[in-house]
Every structure is written in C-alpha cells, then in structure tokens.
Design an enzyme around this catalytic site. Structure first.
Site, PDB file in Angstrom:
ATOM      1  N   CYS A   2       3.104 -12.264  -8.426  1.00 13.81           N
ATOM      2  CA  CYS A   2       4.123 -13.316  -8.533  1.00 13.81           C
ATOM      3  C   CYS A   2       3.467 -14.618  -8.983  1.00 13.81           C
ATOM      4  O   CYS A   2       2.258 -14.697  -9.137  1.00 13.81           O
ATOM      5  CB  CYS A   2       4.797 -13.537  -7.183  1.00 13.81           C
TER       6      CYS A   2
HETATM    7  N1  GLN Z   1       3.246  -7.614  -3.085  1.00 11.88           N
HETATM    8  C1  GLN Z   1       4.284  -8.615  -3.179  1.00 11.88           C
HETATM    9  C2  GLN Z   1       5.611  -8.018  -3.589  1.00 11.88           C
HETATM   10  O1  GLN Z   1       5.751  -6.873  -3.837  1.00 11.88           O
HETATM   11  C3  GLN Z   1       3.885  -9.728  -4.105  1.00 11.88           C
HETATM   12  C4  GLN Z   1       3.780  -9.228  -5.517  1.00 11.88           C
HETATM   13  C5  GLN Z   1       3.188 -10.192  -6.446  1.00 11.88           C
HETATM   14  O2  GLN Z   1       2.398 -11.088  -6.122  1.00 11.88           O
HETATM   15  N2  GLN Z   1       3.521  -9.965  -7.648  1.00 11.88           N
HETATM   16  O3  GLN Z   1       6.544  -8.751  -3.675  1.00 11.88           O
END
Ligand code: GLN
Length: 231
Positions: A2
């Site tokens: 994210c």
């Molecule tokens: N693991 C977290 C999720 O699935 C964050 C994913 C991310 O940082 N892209 O939302």
C-alpha cells in the site's frame, strides 16, 4: 504494498493532502512511482483524521479511490491538523472489505501498515478489526503501546524475517513511523510535516528515510532513530 501518508501541522483540507498533489494518494492508487510490490492500489482506501476535540474520525472504502465522487466532493471541506491516509493493494489471500483498509484505530491512535506479515507469528486477538494481517498487527501494536513501536517491530521481524513492516501512526499531536522493507519520505513544509510512502510531488525538499528506522514527528521536529534487527 500500500501507500500511506501522514500530516501533522496547521489545519489542512483532506483533498489538499490526498487528491490535489500531482503524485498524491489519488494518483498513487493507479500510478505509484516507487512501489516495489504490486502495480496499483485499487483494493480500497481510508482517510483518518483528528477532529477539533482530538477524536479520530475515519472514512474507508473497499473500492478504488479514483472512483469515489463523494470523497472528491466532501474532502475539500474536511480539515484537520493531523491525518493518516492510505490506498490499498491487498496481499494475496487477504479480505477485500472496508474494515481491512487502514487506518485502524484503538480510539486514540490511527495506524496504517504498508507491507506483509505472517499472521501465524502474531498474538491471537479478538481486538483486530479484520482478519487482514495489518489489522492483527495493528491490534498487537496498540496492545504493546505506541511508545514501544520500535521494539515491537524488531520483535515481529525476528519472528518473520520475510515481513515488511512500514508503520505510520498518529494520535493528534505526534506522528510515528517505521521503515522496514519499503520506502518512506519526509517533507518539512512551513506549515507542517508530511510523511509519505513516496513523494507526492517533485519538490526538492523531500528526503528519503533510510530502511530500518523509527521516525517521530512532533510540532515540526523530525527525529530518526535506527532500529536494530537480528539480521
Ligand atoms: N498486507 C496488507 C493488506 O493486505 C497491506 C498490503 C500492502 O501494504 N500492500 O492489506
């Protein structure tokens, strides 16, 4: 991965922080510039801010930020001096639902996680808002206390050496962040400080935070502390 953004400073509109910058979270939702894991962030978004009574308020959705006409309409009129916002790229196997989108809260702090962690190494909890790894990690961090954030991250990384643990948290008067496996940049503006997974524009004042650091922002002061890991 994210992308997240934190603001501590004078009152600013949510749109000015998230939608208006040329490479802000809105653009990062479909064209991030520094994302190493995942191509885009279309699995939802969340914007949290502290109101005039220092209460955390959140607006979250499991749809892409670029399609949210309501947020685009209302966010120029929502202002805060302390904000945590994120756009999400769900890790494989994780639920797509508003409650899986950062920021998470314990009623005092707002917290976003950029990364991935094996849920099997995290303590069992009934306090998590969702079964997503980030929500369970957030519950653990709230339980341990944000003053112990650095130690908690080092401990989780020791249990899951493959984890990526970039955290961004705020309580209305402080921002705290960690770098552990992904990017983070800081911009010290005249009216406040921005922490962001990647710069939202090409201003020369953006500085990259080195990996494995704890960052604290209080009233215009930015402090970096190295985190000692096992490897
Ligand atoms: N693991 C977290 C999720 O699935 C964050 C994913 C991310 O940082 N892209 O939302």
């Amino acid at each position: 991965m994210c992308r997240h953004l934190g603001w501590l400073g004078e009152s600013a509109s949510l749109a000015s922080l998230t939608l208006d910058p040329p490479s802000g979270l809105l653009v990062q939702s479909y064209a991030p510039r520094r994302q190493k894991h995942g191509l885009l962030n279309a699995d939802g978004w969340g914007v949290g801010f502290f109101d005039d009574l220092s209460q955390p308020r959140r607006w979250r959705s499991a749809a892409p930020l670029w399609g949210d006409a309501s947020f685009a309409s209302v966010s120029p009129a929502l202002r805060s001096s302390c904000v945590v916002a994120a756009v999400r790229s769900a890790s494989v196997g994780m639920p797509i639902e508003p409650s899986a989108c950062a920021p998470f809260t314990d009623g005092r702090w707002l917290l976003s996680h950029n990364g991935i962690v094996d849920r099997g190494v995290l303590p069992l909890t009934s306090a998590a808002e969702s079964t997503v790894d980030s929500a369970i990690l957030a519950a653990m961090i709230f339980e341990r206390g944000l003053d112990n954030l650095g130690d908690t991250i080092v401990e989780v990384a020791a249990a899951d050496p493959g984890a990526r643990l970039n955290i961004l948290a705020a309580n209305g008067s402080r921002l705290l962040a960690t770098t552990w496996g992904d990017t983070l940049s800081v911009l010290e503006r005249a009216d406040g400080v921005v922490l962001a997974s990647e710069p939202y524009d090409d201003h020369p004042d953006w500085r990259d935070i080195p990996d494995r650091h704890l960052v604290e922002v209080t009233e215009q002061r930015v402090t970096l502390t190295p985190l000692r890991g096992s490897s």
